[in-house]
Design an enzyme around this catalytic site. Structure first.
Site, PDB file in Angstrom:
ATOM      1  N   THR A 175       0.861  -1.124   0.093  1.00 19.08           N
ATOM      2  CA  THR A 175      -0.114   0.168   0.010  1.00 19.08           C
ATOM      3  C   THR A 175       0.854   1.264  -0.114  1.00 19.08           C
ATOM      4  O   THR A 175       1.832   1.354   0.579  1.00 19.08           O
ATOM      5  CB  THR A 175      -1.142   0.005   1.206  1.00 19.08           C
ATOM      6  OG1 THR A 175      -1.951   1.272   0.963  1.00 19.08           O
ATOM      7  CG2 THR A 175      -0.422  -0.077   2.693  1.00 19.08           C
ATOM      8  N   GLU A 176       0.525   2.166  -0.904  1.00 18.48           N
ATOM      9  CA  GLU A 176       1.302   3.396  -1.190  1.00 18.48           C
ATOM     10  C   GLU A 176       1.971   4.136  -0.054  1.00 18.48           C
ATOM     11  O   GLU A 176       2.972   4.656   0.188  1.00 18.48           O
ATOM     12  CB  GLU A 176       0.957   4.149  -2.166  1.00 18.48           C
ATOM     13  CG  GLU A 176      -0.410   4.903  -1.553  1.00 18.48           C
ATOM     14  CD  GLU A 176      -1.281   5.684  -2.996  1.00 18.48           C
ATOM     15  OE1 GLU A 176      -1.210   5.232  -3.819  1.00 18.48           O
ATOM     16  OE2 GLU A 176      -1.853   6.682  -2.415  1.00 18.48           O
ATOM     17  N   ASN A 177       0.894   3.920   0.889  1.00 17.57           N
ATOM     18  CA  ASN A 177       1.047   4.776   2.336  1.00 17.57           C
ATOM     19  C   ASN A 177       2.078   3.959   3.284  1.00 17.57           C
ATOM     20  O   ASN A 177       1.956   4.486   4.643  1.00 17.57           O
ATOM     21  CB  ASN A 177      -0.250   5.281   2.993  1.00 17.57           C
ATOM     22  CG  ASN A 177      -1.074   4.384   3.188  1.00 17.57           C
ATOM     23  OD1 ASN A 177      -1.201   3.188   2.381  1.00 17.57           O
ATOM     24  ND2 ASN A 177      -1.811   4.099   4.415  1.00 17.57           N
TER      25      ASN A 177
END
Lengths: 219, 230, 230, 219
Positions: free
Chosen positions: D46-48
């Site tokens: 997940t990009e975060n």
């Protein structure tokens, strides 16, 4: 009286303020750590990925995974942190290290630094992190003997050795005197040897600005 | 199921062929993957390009690669070492190429390769012979030099512990180039002291996520005193 | 002695003046320094430039800065939010400037500022309107766009624990922009749940070394369930 | 028969191999996680700032510091790791994510992707990490309904909406068919609806290459 290597290191140490983040180069700069005032908390950075570096490891207590930039086994202070090489150099290059103290072959009147190679054609060049510190530290301090073994001034109008960085040195601590590089030229802050500013200018080979005061402590 | 551990160093370095560009971790001995370098030596490949900060340092595994004539070119920041003459002799005889790179540019160029950066401007080296002939640019009144990413076919790195996904943690200053090299090579091979069960490494403390590790060996060996490793 | 903890959020944000460029951590709520943003709101400064990934997200502390008319310009990747209209209305009325940046460029530009990089080439955004009028370069057969560093006067970030040197650790995905923003601002102010004794944070797990933190407040407050934070 | 959103997600899931590192976009792509085969170990990014993301958190068990890119509370798998945003996007931009699956407004015959804004002048633009994934993932997969609510094909010769990335999409999963973008054009891999390649070409508005085989499973 000219200062010994240890006395130069002690003189540098007096100027590092409480709370400073400092990178000390190999050689005399490393000795500065031994003279940092006890009442100041000064955090040492080593380029190979650590803040809060402590002193040299005692014999028999070395940790194979813990060295300084000179590959000497060191210790960690309480509060230390580790990080990888790109993060360590981002810290240096991004202007976060308050002071770096490096040795030098030559420093010019404009603050050019030459400390990574001579003009010898038979020596192996090696640069390490010197150019990163020259370009990135907030304050670049140099420690060196003022004169070479053959008596030539290492504070020069123009470096004859290849540059590490241009116009980066702010202060020069030597066995003979302490100098600041300012826009107007090179300013003498303190003289340790039995010389006046005029005599020192003559020895160095160009005119220095006299900023010594009677209040200056002559060690 | 993912299990990136392989049985021995020979298997780990399989696939490395003549002419490969190889990053080797370590800042001096800490972080140097000695078993993998030995296996590379045994593999007998040559014409290698080696990227390592201290390539040439005295008498260690990397200098044996030089001594055996396996290395065509070295990219490093500091090849000099007290007590070492192998690199010096080869270099002065013109038998090995040297690309000398300021250490921060070395680290940042490796990082750039792993991060998909096509090149970047840095102040380091401006006005010096190491930036001669490089593109320069004035940005906000300061001079910068253009530097390009450093990619590699293989990275050989050393860490402290791994799990079967290849997640890695390091010890102290042995971390150094491992994390950035792992991301910059097509194939990353790690040497670790110990393999631990998946989940034993706290997700908050993993330094190199397994996505960057293709395979690893476990030596079962934890140096805490330098006398043990020398 | 170094002790970077200050007593309250008001003291923490002192020195922030009209017209300041302020990075605010967080990807949505995780990592958002709510107490510091409230203090900034109370401080009453305006004409601010805010750099935050989700600036405008519904009803949170940042959107109250917008609602109070304190923000001149936003630099972010995703201002849209379900249930939020504050930003939308200001934007459509031309009362707030928006610099929309792909999220990876936002993170990398912030990282570049902290790392002394003058600019870099990235593939992200090439051929899109977000790269219109930007310098492009063909590198090894691929198209890249030139992006510049994003600096700030202040960074307001949130972490989990701090020691008096300002060493920080984060929790889970609340880490997000904190570490890069801390390095990119002239002054970095952190809000943490707890302060711990120096030495209590393992040197191997510190994510933001104290060198990047100027001062912090401790809220004594650890959110583990979102109901607590909303 | 056209596929439902869940059936499209299940069809994508079949193509993700064991050991893959995968980033799933918001919307239908997120559903893919529910259909990944049990016998494969697939690691979600997940990009975060996380690898090894698990499913949605159960009500009452949410952790305020653990969300996915859509700000939904999620869980962590055994083997997970956290990292900061620049490291997370370096992973995406440096070509380390094997597959990303994103929704789209339009995909062109050359694989151009349009999924971040329409041409509406009253909508607020937001791009998030879509351009980074389009530029950086090894394989960019799109899931979308083949036709808009007004019946226009979203697979087009040239995108009329602003691009997210040029020539980046490799495969398109729709309710009607699965397509590959290849140098020669767009190739039909499977048709789910009761259409042949010619009819599908007519509906899409340009000639598609037929690569469907009798072995193709029609769900």
């Amino acid at each position: 009286m000219r200062l010994s290597r240890h006395q130069i290191a002690a003189r540098v140490a007096k100027d590092i303020p409480d709370g400073a983040y400092v990178n000390l180069g190999i050689g005399v700069p490393t000795l500065v750590a031994d003279y940092l005032p006890e009442d100041r908390e000064i955090i040492l950075h080593t380029e190979n990925g650590m803040l809060g570096m402590g002193g040299a490891a005692l014999p028999g207590q070395e940790d194979a995974d813990l060295t300084n930039a000179g590959k000497v086994y060191v210790t960690e202070e309480i509060g230390a942190s580790y990080f990888h090489h790109a993060d360590s150099f981002a810290m240096m290059r991004g202007g976060h290290i308050d002071f770096c103290v490096m040795g030098a072959y030559q420093v010019s009147a404009r603050g050019d630094l030459a400390n990574w190679r001579t003009n010898s054609t038979t020596s192996i060049p090696g640069v390490g992190g010197a150019m990163d510190l020259a370009a990135g530290a907030k304050h670049v301090y140099v420690v060196m003997d003022l004169f070479s073994k053959t008596g030539e001034s290492k504070l020069v109008q123009n470096c004859s050795y290849p540059l590490t960085g241009a116009e980066c040195v702010e202060r020069i601590y030597t066995d003979v005197a302490v100098f600041d590089v300012i826009p107007a030229g090179v300013r003498i802050l303190e003289i340790f040897d039995d010389l006046d500013a005029g005599q020192l200018s003559t020895l160095v080979g160009f005119t220095l600005i006299d900023a010594t005061t009677s209040a200056t402590v002559r060690n | 199921m993912i299990d990136k551990e392989v049985h021995d160093a020979g298997e780990a370095v399989s696939g490395i062929e003549n002419g490969a560009t190889i990053m080797i971790g370590g800042f001096g001995p800490p972080g140097q993957p000695v078993a993998l370098i030995e296996a590379l030596l045994n593999r007998g490949v040559s014409d290698l390009v080696v990227i390592n900060n201290n390539a040439g340092a005295g008498g260690d595994a990397i200098s044996r690669l030089f001594g055996a004539g396996r290395v065509r070119k070295v990219i490093c920041s500091f090849p000099k070492a007290i007590g070492s003459t192998v690199f010096d002799e080869l270099f002065l005889a013109g038998k090995i190429e040297l690309e000398l790179v300021p250490q921060g540019n070395l680290a940042e160029r490796i990082r750039a390769a792993g991060a998909g950066i096509g090149g970047f401007f840095t102040k380091t080296g401006y006005g010096t012979e190491l930036a001669a002939d490089k593109e320069v640019r004035l940005i906000d009144g300061e001079h910068y030099v253009f530097e390009t990413p450093l990619h590699a076919d293989f990275a050989l790195i050393r860490a402290s512990r791994a799990d079967r996904w290849g997640n890695l943690v390091y010890r102290k200053t042995a971390r150094n180039f491992g994390p950035v090299m792992a991301a910059a090579a097509k194939v990353t091979i790690a040497e670790v002291d110990h393999v631990v069960a998946l989940g034993e490494l706290d997700p908050e403390i993993i330094v190199t996520p397994g996505i960057y590790v293709d395979r690893f060996i476990s030596t079962g060996y934890a140096p805490t005193n330098p006398k043990v490793t020398s």
